[in-house]
Each structure stands twice: as C-alpha cells, then as structure tokens.
Design a protein around this motif. Sequence first.
Motif, PDB file in Angstrom:
ATOM      1  N   THR A   1       0.837  -1.200   0.000  1.00  0.00           N
ATOM      2  CA  THR A   1       0.000   0.000   0.000  1.00  0.00           C
ATOM      3  C   THR A   1       0.871   1.248   0.000  1.00  0.00           C
ATOM      4  OG1 THR A   1      -0.064   0.172   2.405  1.00  0.00           O
ATOM      5  CG2 THR A   1      -1.750  -1.216   1.344  1.00  0.00           C
ATOM      6  N   ALA A   2       0.224   2.402  -0.192  1.00  0.00           N
ATOM      7  CA  ALA A   2       0.946   3.674  -0.142  1.00  0.00           C
ATOM      8  C   ALA A   2       1.668   3.819   1.201  1.00  0.00           C
ATOM      9  CB  ALA A   2      -0.027   4.828  -0.358  1.00  0.00           C
ATOM     10  N   THR A   3       0.974   3.515   2.285  1.00  0.00           N
ATOM     11  CA  THR A   3       1.601   3.609   3.612  1.00  0.00           C
ATOM     12  C   THR A   3       2.802   2.680   3.721  1.00  0.00           C
ATOM     13  OG1 THR A   3      -0.484   4.217   4.684  1.00  0.00           O
ATOM     14  CG2 THR A   3       1.229   3.250   6.084  1.00  0.00           C
TER      15      THR A   3
ATOM     16  N   GLN B   1       6.716   4.505  12.532  1.00  0.00           N
ATOM     17  CA  GLN B   1       6.835   4.512  11.076  1.00  0.00           C
ATOM     18  C   GLN B   1       5.474   4.719  10.417  1.00  0.00           C
ATOM     19  OE1 GLN B   1       8.811   0.840  10.186  1.00  0.00           O
ATOM     20  NE2 GLN B   1      10.802   1.550  10.900  1.00  0.00           N
ATOM     21  N   ILE B   2       4.443   4.072  10.964  1.00  0.00           N
ATOM     22  CA  ILE B   2       3.093   4.246  10.413  1.00  0.00           C
ATOM     23  C   ILE B   2       2.651   5.698  10.561  1.00  0.00           C
ATOM     24  CG2 ILE B   2       0.655   3.669  10.723  1.00  0.00           C
ATOM     25  CD1 ILE B   2       1.592   0.833  11.491  1.00  0.00           C
ATOM     26  N   ARG B   3       2.865   6.275  11.751  1.00  0.00           N
ATOM     27  CA  ARG B   3       2.465   7.674  11.974  1.00  0.00           C
ATOM     28  C   ARG B   3       3.234   8.607  11.047  1.00  0.00           C
ATOM     29  NH1 ARG B   3       2.536   6.029  17.450  1.00  0.00           N
ATOM     30  NH2 ARG B   3       4.567   7.034  17.803  1.00  0.00           N
ATOM     31  N   ALA B   4       4.531   8.357  10.895  1.00  0.00           N
ATOM     32  CA  ALA B   4       5.339   9.210  10.022  1.00  0.00           C
ATOM     33  C   ALA B   4       4.906   9.080   8.568  1.00  0.00           C
ATOM     34  CB  ALA B   4       6.821   8.842  10.168  1.00  0.00           C
ATOM     35  N   ALA B   5       4.591   7.845   8.143  1.00  0.00           N
ATOM     36  CA  ALA B   5       4.139   7.618   6.770  1.00  0.00           C
ATOM     37  C   ALA B   5       2.824   8.334   6.517  1.00  0.00           C
ATOM     38  CB  ALA B   5       4.002   6.122   6.505  1.00  0.00           C
TER      39      ALA B   5
ATOM     40  N   GLN C   1      -0.460  10.388  -8.477  1.00  0.00           N
ATOM     41  CA  GLN C   1      -0.544   9.931  -7.089  1.00  0.00           C
ATOM     42  C   GLN C   1       0.613   9.009  -6.737  1.00  0.00           C
ATOM     43  OE1 GLN C   1      -4.502   8.321  -7.303  1.00  0.00           O
ATOM     44  NE2 GLN C   1      -5.452  10.181  -6.501  1.00  0.00           N
ATOM     45  N   LYS C   2       0.989   8.135  -7.669  1.00  0.00           N
ATOM     46  CA  LYS C   2       2.155   7.268  -7.434  1.00  0.00           C
ATOM     47  C   LYS C   2       3.401   8.108  -7.208  1.00  0.00           C
ATOM     48  CE  LYS C   2       0.444   3.489 -10.357  1.00  0.00           C
ATOM     49  NZ  LYS C   2       0.667   2.741 -11.617  1.00  0.00           N
ATOM     50  N   GLN C   3       3.561   9.151  -8.009  1.00  0.00           N
ATOM     51  CA  GLN C   3       4.741   9.994  -7.855  1.00  0.00           C
ATOM     52  C   GLN C   3       4.736  10.707  -6.514  1.00  0.00           C
ATOM     53  OE1 GLN C   3       7.362   9.830  -9.158  1.00  0.00           O
ATOM     54  NE2 GLN C   3       8.376  11.717  -9.733  1.00  0.00           N
ATOM     55  N   ARG C   4       3.574  11.090  -6.035  1.00  0.00           N
ATOM     56  CA  ARG C   4       3.508  11.748  -4.725  1.00  0.00           C
ATOM     57  C   ARG C   4       3.828  10.762  -3.602  1.00  0.00           C
ATOM     58  NH1 ARG C   4      -2.026  14.739  -4.419  1.00  0.00           N
ATOM     59  NH2 ARG C   4      -2.601  13.670  -6.349  1.00  0.00           N
ATOM     60  N   VAL C   5       3.449   9.490  -3.760  1.00  0.00           N
ATOM     61  CA  VAL C   5       3.874   8.480  -2.784  1.00  0.00           C
ATOM     62  C   VAL C   5       5.401   8.369  -2.779  1.00  0.00           C
ATOM     63  CG1 VAL C   5       3.814   6.032  -2.151  1.00  0.00           C
ATOM     64  CG2 VAL C   5       1.734   7.153  -2.982  1.00  0.00           C
ATOM     65  N   ALA C   6       6.011   8.379  -3.975  1.00  0.00           N
ATOM     66  CA  ALA C   6       7.470   8.293  -4.063  1.00  0.00           C
ATOM     67  C   ALA C   6       8.138   9.491  -3.399  1.00  0.00           C
ATOM     68  CB  ALA C   6       7.899   8.185  -5.527  1.00  0.00           C
TER      69      ALA C   6
END
Length: 229
Positions: free
Chosen positions: A102-104, A122-126, A150-155
């Motif tokens: 997932t994105a997270t 890590q979850i909170r920071a993500a 959206q994929k690029q923003r996850v990256a």
Amino acid sequence: MREPAIITEGLDHFFGEGEARKQAIFDVNLKIEHGKLTILMGPSGSGKTTLLTLMGCLRHVEHGSVRLLGHELHGAQEAEMVHLRRKLGFIFQAHNLHESLTATQNVMMGLQVHGRGNADKQIRAAHHMLGLVGLSDRLDYLPANLSGGQKQRVAVARALASNPDVIFADEPTAALDKVSGRNVVDMLKAMGRERGTTTVMVTHDNRILELADRIITLEEGRVVRDETA
C-alpha cells in the motif's frame, strides 16, 4: 565553517570501453551549499542525470573528485557508499513503488531502510508525509489503484519521510499537474529552510524554475551556465 554539502573537482566520467569509450562529463567543478535547492538543466543527453548519480553515490566516481557530506567518493568502498546512501533521499521520474504494498507500506519501507523508529512510529510518520502530499484518502491504496501523479507523490513522501540530509531528484514533477508539482517543490524549499536539507534536482519543468536558489545548465557534459537566484 563546515564545507559545502557537495563539492566536485575536475570531475570526468566515461561510458564504454576501447573504441566505444565515450566521455559524458567534462571537468565539472561545483560547490553546492547546505539547505539550497539547486536545479540541473540542459537538453537530453547533456549529462544531467549522470552528474546526479555520481554525486548521489549511485555511480562510482573514477576520474576527479566528489565530496558528499564530507566523504570522498572517488575510491570509496561499497560499505561507505551504502552508509552514505542512508543519509540521502531519492526521487525519480519512474516512481519505483512496490506494487504489492500500500501507499503507507511503501513510505514505511523508506523509513525501515534508514532504521527510523519502531513500526508504530513509522506508520504515523508515513501517514503524516502522505497527508502533506495530499494523499490522506489513499493511505491503504495499492499502486495499481493510484493515478500516475498519485504514485509519484507516494514516491516523494517515501523520499522525504526519513528527513534526509540531501535529496537527489530526477524529473520529480514530470508526472504531476502544475499545483501538485509546485507543492512538492515548495516542500523541498521548506525542508531547506527549516532543516537544512540540500536538494539537487534535474528538471525540464519551467514552471518551478523561479523556486530554485541556483540553476546550473549543462550541454554535452559541460557546465555552460551557473546562475544564483
């Protein structure tokens, strides 16, 4: 007074062997200060990405010198290169997300590589970083269910989550609309001001040039223009 984040001296680079050997970078001498956003520009094939990868420990320095965060890269052992990479963030035009995560989870992977915090932190920071790039409603989406932007923003979130000392970005806004691209570069600028994060970015995106502290133009492997805002 500490030395600049990146120093190159007499930097050359070649591809190929024998008669096929071709020089791609010619005598590049640069000093890139901490906390600044530096943009590398130039036509395709001018050496921008090659220079970026040499400065970012992704390609071995064989001719000349690159000092990154006080470490000489010419002749550096792989263990030292790995150690340095943990202080860096990378954003590429190809988002390189893991399709089964997932994105997270993709953002968490960036934190795990750097050994930052336990799973809950890590979850909170993500989640925090994904919120900053406008993806609070896509936390549990797989890449297949995200648009290219959206994929690029996850990256981008993955690269920034570990609070790196230096960010190397190759066409990070290419898949983003004007507003999203501007927001990403604004974030990079803010990290420079607030945390001293140094960013070196390859781009053809004229929409964001006004945000740069410095624009370096390459042609045929040579620096032909160096402008400071």
